[in-house]
Scaffold this motif. Structure first.
Motif, PDB file in Angstrom:
ATOM      1  N   GLN A 208       0.830  -1.215   0.000  1.00  0.00           N
ATOM      2  CA  GLN A 208       0.000   0.000   0.000  1.00  0.00           C
ATOM      3  C   GLN A 208       0.862   1.262   0.000  1.00  0.00           C
ATOM      4  OE1 GLN A 208      -3.453   0.290  -0.298  1.00  0.00           O
ATOM      5  NE2 GLN A 208      -2.807   2.415  -0.624  1.00  0.00           N
ATOM      6  N   ILE A 209       1.926   1.251   0.810  1.00  0.00           N
ATOM      7  CA  ILE A 209       2.807   2.424   0.889  1.00  0.00           C
ATOM      8  C   ILE A 209       3.483   2.670  -0.459  1.00  0.00           C
ATOM      9  CG2 ILE A 209       4.948   3.296   1.931  1.00  0.00           C
ATOM     10  CD1 ILE A 209       4.016   1.784   4.527  1.00  0.00           C
ATOM     11  N   HIS A 210       3.964   1.599  -1.083  1.00  0.00           N
ATOM     12  CA  HIS A 210       4.617   1.728  -2.389  1.00  0.00           C
ATOM     13  C   HIS A 210       3.626   2.222  -3.441  1.00  0.00           C
ATOM     14  CE1 HIS A 210       6.634   0.611  -6.124  1.00  0.00           C
ATOM     15  NE2 HIS A 210       7.757   0.637  -5.435  1.00  0.00           N
ATOM     16  N   HIS A 211       2.408   1.736  -3.366  1.00  0.00           N
ATOM     17  CA  HIS A 211       1.337   2.165  -4.279  1.00  0.00           C
ATOM     18  C   HIS A 211       1.122   3.681  -4.169  1.00  0.00           C
ATOM     19  CE1 HIS A 211      -2.925   2.960  -5.306  1.00  0.00           C
ATOM     20  NE2 HIS A 211      -2.749   2.041  -6.244  1.00  0.00           N
ATOM     21  N   ASP A 212       1.136   4.193  -2.924  1.00  0.00           N
ATOM     22  CA  ASP A 212       0.937   5.622  -2.695  1.00  0.00           C
ATOM     23  C   ASP A 212       2.117   6.445  -3.215  1.00  0.00           C
ATOM     24  OD1 ASP A 212      -1.450   4.956  -1.502  1.00  0.00           O
ATOM     25  OD2 ASP A 212      -0.683   5.147   0.553  1.00  0.00           O
ATOM     26  N   ILE A 213       3.343   5.987  -2.919  1.00  0.00           N
ATOM     27  CA  ILE A 213       4.530   6.734  -3.340  1.00  0.00           C
ATOM     28  C   ILE A 213       4.625   6.780  -4.865  1.00  0.00           C
ATOM     29  CG2 ILE A 213       7.064   6.899  -3.228  1.00  0.00           C
ATOM     30  CD1 ILE A 213       6.948   5.437  -0.551  1.00  0.00           C
ATOM     31  N   SER A 214       4.259   5.674  -5.511  1.00  0.00           N
ATOM     32  CA  SER A 214       4.343   5.609  -6.982  1.00  0.00           C
ATOM     33  C   SER A 214       3.108   6.185  -7.662  1.00  0.00           C
ATOM     34  CB  SER A 214       4.572   4.158  -7.429  1.00  0.00           C
ATOM     35  OG  SER A 214       3.438   3.358  -7.124  1.00  0.00           O
ATOM     36  N   ARG A 215       2.263   6.841  -6.868  1.00  0.00           N
ATOM     37  CA  ARG A 215       1.025   7.458  -7.369  1.00  0.00           C
ATOM     38  C   ARG A 215       0.112   6.441  -8.060  1.00  0.00           C
ATOM     39  NH1 ARG A 215       5.209  11.273  -8.651  1.00  0.00           N
ATOM     40  NH2 ARG A 215       4.919  13.303  -7.673  1.00  0.00           N
ATOM     41  N   GLY A 216       0.110   5.240  -7.525  1.00  0.00           N
ATOM     42  CA  GLY A 216      -0.795   4.202  -8.028  1.00  0.00           C
ATOM     43  C   GLY A 216      -0.348   3.513  -9.293  1.00  0.00           C
ATOM     44  N   LYS A 217       0.876   3.780  -9.742  1.00  0.00           N
ATOM     45  CA  LYS A 217       1.336   3.217 -11.019  1.00  0.00           C
ATOM     46  C   LYS A 217       2.024   1.858 -10.865  1.00  0.00           C
ATOM     47  CE  LYS A 217       2.113   7.817 -13.022  1.00  0.00           C
ATOM     48  NZ  LYS A 217       3.136   8.768 -13.515  1.00  0.00           N
TER      49      LYS A 217
END
Length: 369
Positions: A208-217
């Motif tokens: 989830q954290i990685h999803h947020d940092i990568s702007r969902g990409k």
């Protein structure tokens, strides 16, 4: 969880220092080689009884001294703990509220810290040993049973490797090898099972954290990569059975090589983003985002495990992150996690979190507000 007071005696370049911390964020500002990292290191050693920079405790003891002492007062929801760690040429002693702990594994876990330093950006692309150390340090903070099993495993592994070297020159007993293997596999199964469980929980937060940092990409997947055919779907008895099968296959080769070729000391972690191996194909930005996501996931995992946020140590890492990742990190910890930061310059960091921080200047081992 908060560190309210830190006292150092003969630790690194600090002869006798007492610091009090009332703020949520504390910044140590100064040029390189002045002693900033030594403060962060002392907090880490106080909690985990070992350094993130060296495996040689004598390097932590001030020049021409026989011992170093670190004391800290930790405020928790339910209590105020006084911790004391003494490092000497004879070993380490840990005290909690004045009571000496019989084993360091009983001392570790009284305070919880998460360290993020420039070398942690190598967590993804570095050696398997770096990732195994990450696992052992983080699981050890929340599970004394894990530390106990790991310590016993390492002792048996040392004995087994010594015997395998003897068998290379037709000395030693193959019957004894079977005995040590039995002991090793029981402990290896416990360590492996706990690592599988930890990774499964870490994955939930990191994804989830990685999803947020990568702007969902991007989607991050973390996996445990064992040196045998064990899997996270196996229970303890199945893991042991599989490890015995590996032993039978590797037995001759192990004697020829004189070393143990399977087990937790040979296992690794794998990282995949959008179905591509990050270690091999990921960009530097993806590798850094993965490392950042892991560290932030650690914070959440510890909170879910013990009900309190750990203390966060950021050792000169802000300068290594671009503005976006820097901002994401600071927003995540804002008003939740007591944080200690070392940096050579805060001029380029325009963030509310640091604007409200307690800033201490460090110069030649002297600390001033």
């Amino acid at each position: 969880m908060k560190l309210k007071q830190l006292t150092l005696r003969q630790f690194r370049n600090y002869q006798n220092v007492e610091l009090a911390f009332d703020q949520q964020v504390n910044v140590f500002l100064g040029e390189n080689a002045q002693g900033k990292t030594n403060i962060i290191e002392a907090i880490y050693v106080l909690a985990l009884a070992k350094s993130h920079r060296t495996s040689k405790d004598k390097e932590l003891i001030g020049w021409n001294h026989d011992f170093a002492k670190i004391q800290g007062k930790i405020e928790k929801k339910s209590s105020l703990l006084e911790l004391e760690l003494i490092l000497s040429t004879k070993g380490k002693k840990g005290k909690v509220n004045g009571l000496e702990q019989k084993k360091l594994s009983e001392y570790i876990g009284a305070a919880n810290v998460v360290m993020f330093a420039p070398e942690d950006l190598n967590l993804v692309k570095g050696s398997p040993q770096v990732r195994r150390r990450f696992l052992d340090m983080e699981i050890g903070q929340i599970s004394r049973v894990y530390l106990h099993h790991l310590g016993l495993y390492q002792k048996v592994l040392l004995q087994r490797n010594h015997l395998l070297k003897s068998l290379q020159i037709n000395k030693g007993s193959k019957e004894m090898l079977d005995v040590l293997t039995d002991q090793m596999i029981v402990l290896a199964a416990e360590v492996t099972k706990r690592r599988f469980e930890f990774i499964k929980r870490l994955q939930k937060w990191a994804e989830q954290i990685h999803h947020d940092i990568s702007r969902g990409k991007e989607k991050l997947e973390i996996s445990y990569v064992p040196s045998s055919n064990v899997s996270d779907e196996m229970d303890l008895s199945m893991i042991k059975e599989e490890l015995y099968k590996t032993y039978e296959k590797q037995k001759t080769r192990e004697i020829q090589r004189g070393v143990t070729l399977f087990g937790p000391h040979r296992d690794d972690l794998g990282f995949v983003i959008n179905h591509h191996d990050v270690q091999t194909y990921g960009s530097q930005g993806q590798q850094r985002t993965t490392a950042l996501a892991l560290k932030l996931a650690e914070i959440e995992l510890i909170y879910s495990e013990i009900g309190e946020y750990p203390i966060l140590l950021l050792d000169d890492v802000l300068s290594e992150l671009d503005d976006y990742r820097q901002s994401h990190l600071l927003q995540t910890i804002q008003n939740r996690v007591q944080t200690f930061v070392t940096t050579t310059n805060i001029a380029g960091i325009d963030h509310q979190t640091l604007n409200q921080a307690n800033i201490c200047k460090v110069s030649e081992g002297t600390i001033s507000s």
